[in-house]
Design a protein around this motif. Sequence first.
Motif, mmCIF file in Angstrom:
data_model
loop_
_atom_site.group_PDB
_atom_site.id
_atom_site.type_symbol
_atom_site.label_atom_id
_atom_site.label_comp_id
_atom_site.label_asym_id
_atom_site.label_seq_id
_atom_site.Cartn_x
_atom_site.Cartn_y
_atom_site.Cartn_z
ATOM 1 N N THR A 1 3.598 4.484 22.090
ATOM 2 C CA THR A 1 2.167 4.155 22.120
ATOM 3 C C THR A 1 1.795 2.977 21.234
ATOM 4 O O THR A 1 0.803 2.305 21.478
ATOM 5 C CB THR A 1 1.318 5.358 21.685
ATOM 6 O OG1 THR A 1 1.579 5.648 20.303
ATOM 7 C CG2 THR A 1 1.621 6.582 22.533
ATOM 8 N N GLY A 2 2.545 2.736 20.187
ATOM 9 C CA GLY A 2 2.199 1.705 19.219
ATOM 10 C C GLY A 2 1.353 2.225 18.077
ATOM 11 O O GLY A 2 0.988 1.467 17.179
ATOM 12 N N ALA A 3 1.013 3.514 18.079
ATOM 13 C CA ALA A 3 0.200 4.092 17.009
ATOM 14 C C ALA A 3 0.949 4.011 15.680
ATOM 15 O O ALA A 3 2.135 4.346 15.601
ATOM 16 C CB ALA A 3 -0.149 5.537 17.328
ATOM 17 N N ILE A 4 0.260 3.554 14.632
ATOM 18 C CA ILE A 4 0.849 3.453 13.302
ATOM 19 C C ILE A 4 0.706 4.807 12.615
ATOM 20 O O ILE A 4 -0.402 5.246 12.315
ATOM 21 C CB ILE A 4 0.175 2.343 12.485
ATOM 22 C CG1 ILE A 4 0.370 0.989 13.173
ATOM 23 C CG2 ILE A 4 0.723 2.302 11.063
ATOM 24 C CD1 ILE A 4 -0.366 -0.157 12.505
ATOM 25 N N LEU A 5 1.831 5.458 12.336
ATOM 26 C CA LEU A 5 1.816 6.784 11.724
ATOM 27 C C LEU A 5 1.779 6.714 10.205
ATOM 28 O O LEU A 5 1.349 7.663 9.544
ATOM 29 C CB LEU A 5 3.044 7.574 12.180
ATOM 30 C CG LEU A 5 3.218 7.716 13.704
ATOM 31 C CD1 LEU A 5 4.497 8.481 14.024
ATOM 32 C CD2 LEU A 5 2.004 8.394 14.315
ATOM 33 N N ALA A 6 2.249 5.596 9.663
ATOM 34 C CA ALA A 6 2.190 5.384 8.211
ATOM 35 C C ALA A 6 2.333 3.896 7.943
ATOM 36 O O ALA A 6 3.023 3.181 8.681
ATOM 37 C CB ALA A 6 3.282 6.165 7.485
ATOM 38 N N LYS A 7 1.686 3.447 6.884
ATOM 39 C CA LYS A 7 1.748 2.038 6.483
ATOM 40 C C LYS A 7 1.554 1.996 4.976
ATOM 41 O O LYS A 7 0.449 2.195 4.477
ATOM 42 C CB LYS A 7 0.668 1.212 7.187
ATOM 43 C CG LYS A 7 0.752 -0.291 6.929
ATOM 44 C CD LYS A 7 -0.259 -1.045 7.767
ATOM 45 C CE LYS A 7 -1.640 -0.932 7.187
ATOM 46 N NZ LYS A 7 -1.742 -1.610 5.859
ATOM 47 N N ALA A 8 2.645 1.771 4.238
ATOM 48 C CA ALA A 8 2.594 1.864 2.776
ATOM 49 C C ALA A 8 3.100 0.576 2.153
ATOM 50 O O ALA A 8 4.072 -0.021 2.626
ATOM 51 C CB ALA A 8 3.425 3.044 2.296
ATOM 52 N N SER A 9 2.419 0.156 1.081
ATOM 53 C CA SER A 9 2.803 -1.038 0.347
ATOM 54 C C SER A 9 2.861 -0.703 -1.128
ATOM 55 O O SER A 9 2.042 0.067 -1.637
ATOM 56 C CB SER A 9 1.784 -2.158 0.594
ATOM 57 O OG SER A 9 2.091 -3.308 -0.168
ATOM 58 N N SER A 10 3.834 -1.295 -1.824
ATOM 59 C CA SER A 10 3.985 -1.030 -3.254
ATOM 60 C C SER A 10 4.269 -2.339 -3.979
ATOM 61 O O SER A 10 5.031 -3.183 -3.466
ATOM 62 C CB SER A 10 5.132 -0.046 -3.481
ATOM 63 O OG SER A 10 5.298 0.226 -4.845
ATOM 64 N N PRO A 11 3.656 -2.554 -5.151
ATOM 65 C CA PRO A 11 2.805 -1.617 -5.888
ATOM 66 C C PRO A 11 1.440 -1.444 -5.231
ATOM 67 O O PRO A 11 0.968 -2.324 -4.527
ATOM 68 C CB PRO A 11 2.674 -2.261 -7.256
ATOM 69 C CG PRO A 11 2.848 -3.725 -6.996
ATOM 70 C CD PRO A 11 3.851 -3.821 -5.899
ATOM 71 N N SER A 12 0.821 -0.307 -5.491
ATOM 72 C CA SER A 12 -0.480 0.006 -4.926
ATOM 73 C C SER A 12 -1.508 0.096 -6.046
ATOM 74 O O SER A 12 -1.231 -0.293 -7.187
ATOM 75 C CB SER A 12 -0.407 1.320 -4.146
ATOM 76 O OG SER A 12 -1.618 1.565 -3.475
ATOM 77 N N TYR A 13 -2.670 0.597 -5.738
ATOM 78 C CA TYR A 13 -3.720 0.698 -6.755
ATOM 79 C C TYR A 13 -4.534 1.956 -6.532
ATOM 80 O O TYR A 13 -4.590 2.496 -5.424
ATOM 81 C CB TYR A 13 -4.647 -0.522 -6.688
ATOM 82 C CG TYR A 13 -5.421 -0.637 -5.397
ATOM 83 C CD1 TYR A 13 -6.687 -0.068 -5.247
ATOM 84 C CD2 TYR A 13 -4.886 -1.332 -4.313
ATOM 85 C CE1 TYR A 13 -7.393 -0.172 -4.075
ATOM 86 C CE2 TYR A 13 -5.587 -1.439 -3.125
ATOM 87 C CZ TYR A 13 -6.838 -0.871 -3.005
ATOM 88 O OH TYR A 13 -7.528 -0.976 -1.828
ATOM 89 N N SER A 14 -5.148 2.449 -7.589
ATOM 90 C CA SER A 14 -6.083 3.557 -7.483
ATOM 91 C C SER A 14 -7.491 2.988 -7.578
ATOM 92 O O SER A 14 -7.714 1.946 -8.204
ATOM 93 C CB SER A 14 -5.850 4.576 -8.596
ATOM 94 O OG SER A 14 -6.138 4.004 -9.857
#
Length: 924
Positions: free
Chosen positions: A616-629
Amino acid sequence: MGTRRNTEFLLLIVGSIPVFLLYAMYVISQGAELNATTLIVPIGLTLAFASAHIAIRILAPKADPAVLPIVFVLSGIGITFVTRLAPEAATRQVIWLFVSITAMIVTLALVRNVDKLARYKYTIGLVGLILLLLPIFFGFERNGSKLWIGVPDVLSFQPGEISKVLITIFLAAFLSENRELMSISNHNIGPLRIPRLRMLLPLFMMWLISLVIVIWERDLGSAALFFVIFVIMLYVATGRWFYTIIACLLLIAGTMLAYNAFGHVRTRIAIWLDPFADPSNSGLQIVQSLYSLADGDLLGMGIGKGMCDFIPLVSSDFIFAAIAEETGFLGGSAVILLFMLFAVRGFLTAARAKSDMAGFMAVGLTSSISFQAFLIIGGVTRLIPLTGVTLPFMSQGGSSLLASFIIVGLILRCGDEATGTQVEMLGSGVSDRTTLGYKLETPESGVLGRLAFSKRLTVVTAGFALLFAVLIGNLAWYQVVQANTIRSMPSNSHTLTRQAIVERGSILTSDGIVLAESLQQTDNTYTRSYPQGQLASHTIGYVDTRYGTTGIEKTYDNVLSGGNDYTTWTGTFNALVGTVTPGKDVVLTIDSRIQAAAEAALVGQVGGIVVLNPSTGAILAKASSPSYSYSELEELLASDSTQGELFDRTTQALYAPGSTFKTVTLAAALDSGLVNIDSVYAAPAVLEIGGGTVSNYDATDYGELTLHDAFVYSSNTVFAQVAVDLGAQALISEAASFGYGRVLGIGVPIKASLMPDPAEMTNWETAWAGAGQPVGSHISPSGPQTTVLQNAMIAAAIANDGILMEPYIVKSITTSNGTVVSETTPHSLGSACSRATAAIIGEAMLDTVNEGTGTAASIVGVNVAGKTGTAETSNDNPNAWFIGFAPYESPAVAVAVVIENDAEHTATGIAGNIMQTALEVLGR
């Protein structure tokens, strides 16, 4: 006669529709019911114009049928917005409106023949001049201009408005008497025919009067208006362009003189050039006006829903900004077009006039209304410096209304005396006498030919049409083209205020976890809250009162903030009447459990992960590091030195893909028929190609390898040979099929992955490109350079039988009660490679994990297919890649992982763990 008045009556009926509709929207926006009491203003206005129509039937039956309906609509829009913006002044404005309509009728009754006014031209001109200059001696200052006489804040009047009418009548009479002389009296200097100095005296006199107005009354608008009216009338009367050229030179000289000598003129120019230099003081009006225009966009905020109240004097000087904000570009353009139609009908009246006097007077009076509209709309929309004149028929203020309706009465009278375009105009009768000391003996003496007059009117009409077209173009620039940019300005008080008072919709994951929501405070404002902390923070983005918005918060701002919805009749009506509605919710394709696993895997690392549903092309997860709060967001935004916490490495960073790109190279080779998977190549540690060398990782010599084994063990030298055999064009075409060079609309900003121009690539660069390492140096970018998302798309395409699906991150838009408003439908981007090729590459990727470089991605009980990559960097440690999918037999997830400076190549193990979690969550 009957036909003209019947047409006028029908147009008044048509015009009553927008008048009643707009006022009804205002009433509803105030929470009141629609009845005869709440609609008394449009009812009374309609009756007043109906009475005027009856009077015109009796007093001016041959007058133009369109002028009164145009004025009716403009007045109806104006009274609606004056009532909405200054309700305390609405009653007084309505009274002035009725008085002005009465004055129009009285004008028609008293002035039965405009030619008779010429007998008193010098008296009329003198009174007009006295009224114009009266504020210098007896006036009081308001908002920087000295235009009013009377008692401040009690009873005041602008004599200049009536002066405008009287001076125009004087000029019409003067020109009708002297036009022949001014047309032909000249000196011949070579091929040039220069008017005699005495003929230029009226022009210099009007120029000096304009300067007096600028200097002592500080009124740029009236000065420009009087001068332009005179120049237009002079051109129409004489047809001499030389007068116009001299007028332009005088205008330039006067502007330079005023700019250098007077501070208030310099201030106006400075505000026009850069209103944002002092947005809270001198530039406040223009800045707030631009904010309002940007808010209006194409269809408007809705009556009563805008923030035009932030603009000082909005009901008078800046009423157009309010109209454009709440009715949008379409509504603002409609007002401009109405003024353009008024100009056309006024000049048509002049063209039909029976005498010079009537024709010139119609031209001058029409120009006064039309150019005044241009001046104020142009100033409000920053096309020209702000002059401070009022918008005829619409702005709050009795003087302007009264003068404007007297002008309408006189134009109607000129039209009633019309003889038609086929009948010659009556001249001034000066051909047989001496005027101003000059004897006229020329065939041009006497009657001004209808054809010559009509041609000049055509030029003037075209000129005004061009001016109004420029207004519409400028309005489109601010309301449509630059709207998002202006709304995103950190200083935009409208955006900041709206964010605080609107219940912004929530952002949720596909499994129902709330990532962002709005919480109501004790003062009934709302603040943004992120219950899951920094989960998916790069995707969600932020809403900050100083720094604007990013991510989904920005891309779907109109949806989340309760923006106007024109997809349904109910939504359209609510938008038009300004009903405030809470924002809608945005449901992402992200699964919170897969997202959490991806972010946990990146702790202590620098890199990115993308997980896709390959079918389908649906993005199930997309994570980048370092991140921020979000708790540290303010500090990060204000800091100049960060570690890239705000940078989304999955969509904004471009990496060398390393050996993962061999997937693309292999697909190109197999699809071309150049090779098969069992073709054998020499795989030395180092190979010379195109004047340079290509080497295997760790300088490993593999002897000879089949193409399958070269993929499994990732031999650079083999794929360098394959790439050169293919050629740069074929390699880059295949990369484009997988998505390189394409700007994807996934719901958050994404950079396009890059490849060079094949015409600029050497064999050595092509060889390294086939192995996934950019080395070129030329005008086009070196390549390949890829985003993490792009690499995930490559793995997904192989898993999906060669079909590349467009990635997306928003699953649906819902109301607060869960009703689905819209849902994303998967979309194919076409075939990246053939089904057979995808199957062969998938099997090679399976073997890569089972026995090659990707064994760390193995999952017990699940067949995993993948490809590793090692990309050289300027540091000693390379970036490590893994792309892959699982289960091999029926792929449910595709993944791409990059870890920067990863000497241990942990990316492969991380990818295996993420895929295992994803399969467990999906029940596979």
